[in-house]
Scaffold this active site. Structure first.
Site, PDB file in Angstrom:
ATOM      1  CB  CYS A  91      30.909   1.242  -8.692  1.00 18.25           C
ATOM      2  SG  CYS A  91      30.142  -0.282  -9.273  1.00 18.25           S
ATOM      3  CG  HIS A 196      31.055  -0.275  -4.448  1.00 16.05           C
ATOM      4  ND1 HIS A 196      30.311   0.909  -4.582  1.00 16.05           N
ATOM      5  CD2 HIS A 196      30.570  -0.850  -5.146  1.00 16.05           C
ATOM      6  CE1 HIS A 196      29.725   1.032  -5.517  1.00 16.05           C
ATOM      7  NE2 HIS A 196      29.495  -0.401  -5.897  1.00 16.05           N
ATOM      8  CD  GLU A 198      31.467   3.258  -1.853  1.00 16.96           C
ATOM      9  OE1 GLU A 198      32.278   3.281  -2.505  1.00 16.96           O
ATOM     10  OE2 GLU A 198      30.339   2.686  -2.142  1.00 16.96           O
TER      11      GLU A 198
END
Ligand code: MN
Length: 219
Positions: A91, A196, A198
Protein backbone atom coordinates in the site's frame (compact mmCIF):
# COMPACT_ATOMS: atom_id res chain seq x y z
CA UNK A 1 3.87 6.56 20.18
CA UNK A 2 4.91 4.44 17.18
CA UNK A 3 2.28 1.98 16.00
CA UNK A 4 1.81 -0.67 13.31
CA UNK A 5 -1.14 -2.93 12.52
CA UNK A 6 -0.59 -6.34 14.09
CA UNK A 7 -1.74 -7.94 10.83
CA UNK A 8 1.70 -7.09 9.34
CA UNK A 9 3.76 -8.59 12.16
CA UNK A 10 1.51 -11.65 12.38
CA UNK A 11 1.75 -12.23 8.62
CA UNK A 12 5.57 -12.27 8.81
CA UNK A 13 5.46 -14.56 11.83
CA UNK A 14 2.96 -16.90 10.15
CA UNK A 15 5.27 -17.17 7.15
CA UNK A 16 8.12 -18.25 9.41
CA UNK A 17 9.89 -14.92 9.86
CA UNK A 18 10.78 -13.01 13.01
CA UNK A 19 9.11 -9.59 12.80
CA UNK A 20 11.07 -6.57 14.04
CA UNK A 21 9.35 -3.17 13.96
CA UNK A 22 11.43 -0.21 12.74
CA UNK A 23 10.39 3.15 14.21
CA UNK A 24 9.78 5.89 11.61
CA UNK A 25 12.36 8.34 12.98
CA UNK A 26 15.61 6.75 11.84
CA UNK A 27 18.65 8.78 10.83
CA UNK A 28 21.07 8.18 7.95
CA UNK A 29 23.51 6.73 10.45
CA UNK A 30 20.95 4.05 11.44
CA UNK A 31 20.43 2.75 7.91
CA UNK A 32 23.64 0.72 7.55
CA UNK A 33 23.06 -0.79 11.00
CA UNK A 34 19.56 -1.91 10.03
CA UNK A 35 20.69 -3.19 6.63
CA UNK A 36 23.52 -5.23 8.17
CA UNK A 37 21.29 -6.87 10.80
CA UNK A 38 17.95 -7.37 9.09
CA UNK A 39 17.29 -9.94 6.36
CA UNK A 40 14.18 -8.52 4.72
CA UNK A 41 12.36 -5.18 4.68
CA UNK A 42 8.56 -4.92 4.67
CA UNK A 43 7.09 -1.47 4.07
CA UNK A 44 3.64 -1.11 5.62
CA UNK A 45 0.60 1.04 4.76
CA UNK A 46 -0.01 4.50 6.15
CA UNK A 47 -0.48 8.15 5.32
CA UNK A 48 0.23 9.94 2.03
CA UNK A 49 3.78 10.75 0.90
CA UNK A 50 4.56 14.48 0.72
CA UNK A 51 4.14 15.34 -3.02
CA UNK A 52 7.41 17.34 -3.03
CA UNK A 53 9.14 13.94 -2.71
CA UNK A 54 7.99 13.16 -6.26
CA UNK A 55 8.29 16.64 -7.69
CA UNK A 56 4.67 17.76 -7.44
CA UNK A 57 3.02 20.70 -5.71
CA UNK A 58 0.82 19.85 -2.77
CA UNK A 59 -2.78 19.63 -3.99
CA UNK A 60 -5.71 19.95 -1.57
CA UNK A 61 -6.70 16.31 -2.07
CA UNK A 62 -3.49 14.92 -0.58
CA UNK A 63 -4.23 13.90 2.99
CA UNK A 64 -2.05 13.71 6.10
CA UNK A 65 1.68 13.43 5.51
CA UNK A 66 4.53 12.54 7.87
CA UNK A 67 7.81 14.11 6.75
CA UNK A 68 9.86 12.17 9.28
CA UNK A 69 8.48 8.85 8.11
CA UNK A 70 9.02 9.83 4.46
CA UNK A 71 12.64 10.64 5.28
CA UNK A 72 13.18 7.34 7.09
CA UNK A 73 11.49 5.11 4.53
CA UNK A 74 12.75 6.74 1.32
CA UNK A 75 16.33 6.87 2.57
CA UNK A 76 16.25 3.37 3.99
CA UNK A 77 14.71 1.91 0.81
CA UNK A 78 17.35 3.50 -1.44
CA UNK A 79 20.17 2.23 0.78
CA UNK A 80 18.47 -1.17 1.10
CA UNK A 81 18.08 -1.65 -2.66
CA UNK A 82 21.76 -0.80 -3.16
CA UNK A 83 22.49 -3.92 -1.08
CA UNK A 84 20.09 -6.16 -3.06
CA UNK A 85 18.22 -7.49 -0.02
CA UNK A 86 14.56 -8.66 -0.20
CA UNK A 87 11.84 -6.04 -0.02
CA UNK A 88 8.05 -6.43 0.20
CA UNK A 89 6.10 -3.18 -0.11
CA UNK A 90 2.42 -2.87 0.79
CA UNK A 91 0.00 0.00 0.00
CA UNK A 92 1.83 3.19 1.12
CA UNK A 93 4.96 1.02 1.03
CA UNK A 94 4.33 0.19 -2.65
CA UNK A 95 4.08 3.95 -3.30
CA UNK A 96 7.24 4.59 -1.23
CA UNK A 97 9.12 2.03 -3.35
CA UNK A 98 7.96 3.81 -6.50
CA UNK A 99 8.91 7.28 -5.23
CA UNK A 100 12.28 6.02 -3.95
CA UNK A 101 13.07 5.08 -7.56
CA UNK A 102 11.90 8.45 -8.89
CA UNK A 103 8.39 7.40 -9.89
CA UNK A 104 5.33 9.60 -9.39
CA UNK A 105 1.86 9.22 -7.86
CA UNK A 106 -1.69 10.31 -8.50
CA UNK A 107 -2.49 12.45 -5.48
CA UNK A 108 -6.13 11.39 -5.71
CA UNK A 109 -7.50 8.70 -7.99
CA UNK A 110 -11.10 9.95 -8.05
CA UNK A 111 -10.01 13.51 -8.92
CA UNK A 112 -7.33 12.65 -11.48
CA UNK A 113 -8.33 9.39 -13.17
CA UNK A 114 -11.37 9.25 -15.43
CA UNK A 115 -13.80 6.36 -14.88
CA UNK A 116 -11.80 4.94 -12.00
CA UNK A 117 -13.23 2.34 -9.66
CA UNK A 118 -13.63 3.38 -6.05
CA UNK A 119 -10.40 2.15 -4.43
CA UNK A 120 -10.68 4.19 -1.24
CA UNK A 121 -10.78 3.11 2.35
CA UNK A 122 -14.32 2.89 3.73
CA UNK A 123 -14.61 2.99 7.52
CA UNK A 124 -17.66 0.72 7.62
CA UNK A 125 -16.09 -2.00 5.41
CA UNK A 126 -13.85 -4.62 7.03
CA UNK A 127 -10.30 -4.32 5.67
CA UNK A 128 -10.25 -7.95 4.56
CA UNK A 129 -13.28 -7.62 2.25
CA UNK A 130 -12.65 -7.93 -1.48
CA UNK A 131 -13.33 -4.72 -3.43
CA UNK A 132 -12.04 -5.30 -6.98
CA UNK A 133 -10.08 -7.79 -9.08
CA UNK A 134 -6.46 -7.44 -10.14
CA UNK A 135 -5.00 -8.91 -13.32
CA UNK A 136 -1.43 -10.07 -12.86
CA UNK A 137 1.08 -10.16 -15.70
CA UNK A 138 2.00 -13.64 -16.93
CA UNK A 139 5.64 -14.41 -16.30
CA UNK A 140 5.89 -11.99 -13.37
CA UNK A 141 7.28 -13.01 -9.99
CA UNK A 142 3.94 -12.06 -8.44
CA UNK A 143 1.99 -14.44 -10.71
CA UNK A 144 4.47 -17.22 -10.04
CA UNK A 145 4.37 -16.70 -6.27
CA UNK A 146 0.57 -16.43 -6.02
CA UNK A 147 -0.01 -19.19 -8.58
CA UNK A 148 -2.56 -17.31 -10.69
CA UNK A 149 -3.32 -14.32 -12.89
CA UNK A 150 -6.51 -12.90 -11.41
CA UNK A 151 -7.36 -12.32 -7.77
CA UNK A 152 -10.11 -10.52 -5.89
CA UNK A 153 -8.36 -8.12 -3.51
CA UNK A 154 -9.18 -5.52 -0.90
CA UNK A 155 -8.59 -1.82 -1.55
CA UNK A 156 -7.94 1.02 0.91
CA UNK A 157 -6.06 3.70 -1.02
CA UNK A 158 -6.98 7.02 -2.64
CA UNK A 159 -3.58 7.47 -4.31
CA UNK A 160 -1.81 5.25 -6.85
CA UNK A 161 1.38 4.80 -8.86
CA UNK A 162 1.33 7.05 -11.94
CA UNK A 163 4.75 6.90 -13.66
CA UNK A 164 6.68 3.81 -12.51
CA UNK A 165 10.12 4.41 -11.00
CA UNK A 166 13.41 3.41 -12.64
CA UNK A 167 13.62 -0.33 -13.25
CA UNK A 168 10.12 -1.01 -11.93
CA UNK A 169 7.77 -3.08 -14.05
CA UNK A 170 4.00 -2.79 -13.66
CA UNK A 171 2.84 -6.38 -13.09
CA UNK A 172 -0.72 -5.95 -11.80
CA UNK A 173 -3.62 -3.62 -12.60
CA UNK A 174 -7.26 -3.20 -11.67
CA UNK A 175 -9.79 -3.19 -14.54
CA UNK A 176 -9.70 0.64 -14.58
CA UNK A 177 -5.96 0.55 -15.31
CA UNK A 178 -4.86 1.60 -11.82
CA UNK A 179 -1.46 0.07 -11.00
CA UNK A 180 -1.81 -2.53 -8.26
CA UNK A 181 1.52 -4.38 -8.44
CA UNK A 182 5.14 -3.49 -9.27
CA UNK A 183 8.41 -5.42 -9.36
CA UNK A 184 12.02 -4.46 -9.68
CA UNK A 185 13.58 -6.27 -12.64
CA UNK A 186 16.82 -8.22 -12.20
CA UNK A 187 16.59 -8.10 -8.41
CA UNK A 188 16.38 -11.05 -6.00
CA UNK A 189 13.01 -10.10 -4.41
CA UNK A 190 11.38 -6.69 -4.69
CA UNK A 191 7.58 -6.67 -4.97
CA UNK A 192 5.08 -3.92 -4.29
CA UNK A 193 1.31 -4.42 -4.01
CA UNK A 194 -1.30 -1.70 -3.65
CA UNK A 195 -3.77 -3.96 -1.83
CA UNK A 196 -3.46 -5.31 1.71
CA UNK A 197 -2.45 -9.00 1.61
CA UNK A 198 -1.77 -8.99 5.38
CA UNK A 199 -5.41 -8.07 6.09
CA UNK A 200 -6.75 -10.67 3.64
CA UNK A 201 -5.11 -13.42 5.73
CA UNK A 202 -7.97 -12.98 8.20
CA UNK A 203 -10.39 -14.67 5.78
CA UNK A 204 -8.25 -16.51 3.21
CA UNK A 205 -4.79 -17.98 2.65
CA UNK A 206 -4.66 -16.79 -0.98
CA UNK A 207 -2.00 -14.19 -0.09
CA UNK A 208 0.03 -16.30 2.32
CA UNK A 209 2.48 -17.40 -0.43
CA UNK A 210 3.53 -13.75 -0.87
CA UNK A 211 4.75 -13.58 2.73
CA UNK A 212 6.24 -17.08 2.52
CA UNK A 213 8.19 -16.14 -0.61
CA UNK A 214 9.41 -12.92 1.06
CA UNK A 215 10.54 -14.77 4.18
CA UNK A 216 12.16 -17.53 2.11
CA UNK A 217 14.04 -14.96 0.03
CA UNK A 218 15.17 -13.28 3.26
CA UNK A 219 16.27 -16.47 5.02
MN1 MN B 1 -7.22 -0.80 -5.39
Amino acid sequence: MHAIGATYTRAVQRAGGTPVVIPPMMLETDWPVLIDRLDGLLLSGGEDIAPARYGQALEPWTGLVDEERDHTELGLVRAWLARSKPLLAICRGHQVLNVALDGTLYQDIMTQVTAALDHAYVTSRPMENSVHDVDIEKGSALARILGGHRFAVNSAHHQAVWQPGQGLGVVARASDGIVEGIELADYPFCVGVQWHPEAMLKVSDSMLPLFEAFVAASA
